[in-house]
Design an enzyme around this catalytic site. Structure first.
Site, short mmCIF file in Angstrom:
data_model
loop_
_atom_site.label_atom_id
_atom_site.label_comp_id
_atom_site.label_asym_id
_atom_site.label_seq_id
_atom_site.Cartn_x
_atom_site.Cartn_y
_atom_site.Cartn_z
CE1 TYR A 14 -11.39 29.11 64.11
CE2 TYR A 14 -12.58 27.91 62.38
CZ TYR A 14 -12.57 28.56 63.61
OH TYR A 14 -13.73 28.67 64.33
CE LYS A 27 -9.32 19.07 52.65
NZ LYS A 27 -8.09 19.55 53.31
#
Length: 326
Positions: free
Chosen positions: A16, A167
């Site tokens: 994206y 992350k």
């Protein structure tokens, strides 16, 4: 043009954010080496090859996050590597295999390839606010979160926030490796990314917006969304390379708003669908308890898109791609 004659690499280019990053780099006349998991999958390649400038200045490479040396060819000769490739999953059966290994080992494999390239000036890493503000006590009344905040990995592990853990681990590993190998690393920490889709597949945050719009399903338990437009996120990456003085982490969040405010905007944009019936207490919206600092983002030169525009563009894109019917 700024990018004339400069070669850069974008990992996970079919994603994206990365698809917009490739588009905007080509618009600025960069030559782009873009990695995808499979050159034989048209869902990962066709929308990239159709971009303006792709025929002249885009080369696709097949690369696997878990294979050391897999990115060597793609990063060779580049002045910057934009490392965006990392899985975005919430419900996982095996977090180590599905999230942690691709995020951490993948990041290190990309950085190992980058460290071999003499022409390389900088690595720009796509991280997340997941590394900034989870598992910690957030401000309760008008406080501000900024880049000096760090998520508590122990709390995230205990509460099984595996995406956040992936992350955090990846960002920590990137910082450590870069220091040890003299790589110039700049980190981008976007919030909940919305805006139009270039790729033909449905990404996680857009899927979440569909759920919120169609049946009121909350993506975030507290109903507070740290929104940022995908186009602003992509340009932040580019500016993080182009600004020599850029360093460290950069929170990229345009607005912190409640889901009820999103629904009110939808009611204004699409009045025939009765979204206002789902707003609690009529038109009153409780103020959000905190904001996210824009100082470093605006220091890069990011000009944030108004969230009303981002929400409308998201919905119109999802309609055009037939992911939702309004």
């Amino acid at each position: 043009m700024i990018g004339e004659g400069k070669v850069v690499c974008v990992t996970g280019a079919s994603g994206y954010i990365a698809s917009w990053l490739v588009k905007l780099l080509l618009d600025r006349h960069y030559t782009v080496h873009a990695t995808v998991r499979s050159l034989d999958d048209p869902r990962k390649t066709e929308h990239l090859l159709a971009l303006d400038g792709a025929k002249e200045r885009l080369t696709l490479f097949e690369a696997d996050l878990l294979v050391e040396g897999s990115f060597d060819a793609a990063v060779n000769g580049c002045v910057c590597v934009f490392h965006t490739a990392s899985p975005v999953l919430v419900g996982v059966d095996d977090p180590q295999v599905q999230l942690l290994d691709p995020a951490v080992k993948g990041t290190l494999n990309v950085l190992k390839s980058a460290a071999k390239v003499r022409s390389l000036k900088r690595v720009v890493l796509t991280s997340s606010v997941a590394t900034v503000m989870f598992g910690v006590k957030l401000p309760e009344s008008g406080g501000e979160v900024d880049e000096t905040w760090f998520s508590d990995i122990v709390v995230c592990e205990q509460t099984k926030l595996w995406y956040q853990v992936s992350k955090i681990q990846a960002e920590n590993a990137a910082v450590k490796f870069s220091k040890e190998n003299d790589l110039d690393l700049v980190i981008i920490n976007p919030g909940y990314v919305i805006g139009p889709l270039l790729q033909p597949t449905l990404n996680f945050t857009s899927e979440g917006i569909i759920g919120l719009i169609e049946n009121g399903k909350e993506v975030l338990e507290d109903g507070i969304y740290m929104l940022v437009d995908v186009r602003d996120t992509a340009i932040a990456h580019i500016l993080a390379f182009e600004k020599p003085e850029a360093s460290g982490r950069h929170c990229i969040v345009g607005d912190v708003i409640r889901s009820s405010e999103i629904i009110m905007i939808l009611d204004k944009l699409y009045p025939g669908f009765g979204y206002s019936l789902r707003c609690k207490d009529g038109k009153r919206v409780e103020p959000v308890p905190y904001c996210v600092s824009k100082v470093k983002a605006e220091g890069l030169g990011v000009e944030f898109t108004p969230f009303e525009v981002s929400i409308k563009d998201t919905v119109e894109s999802l309609k055009k791609k037939k992911f939702m019917n309004l």
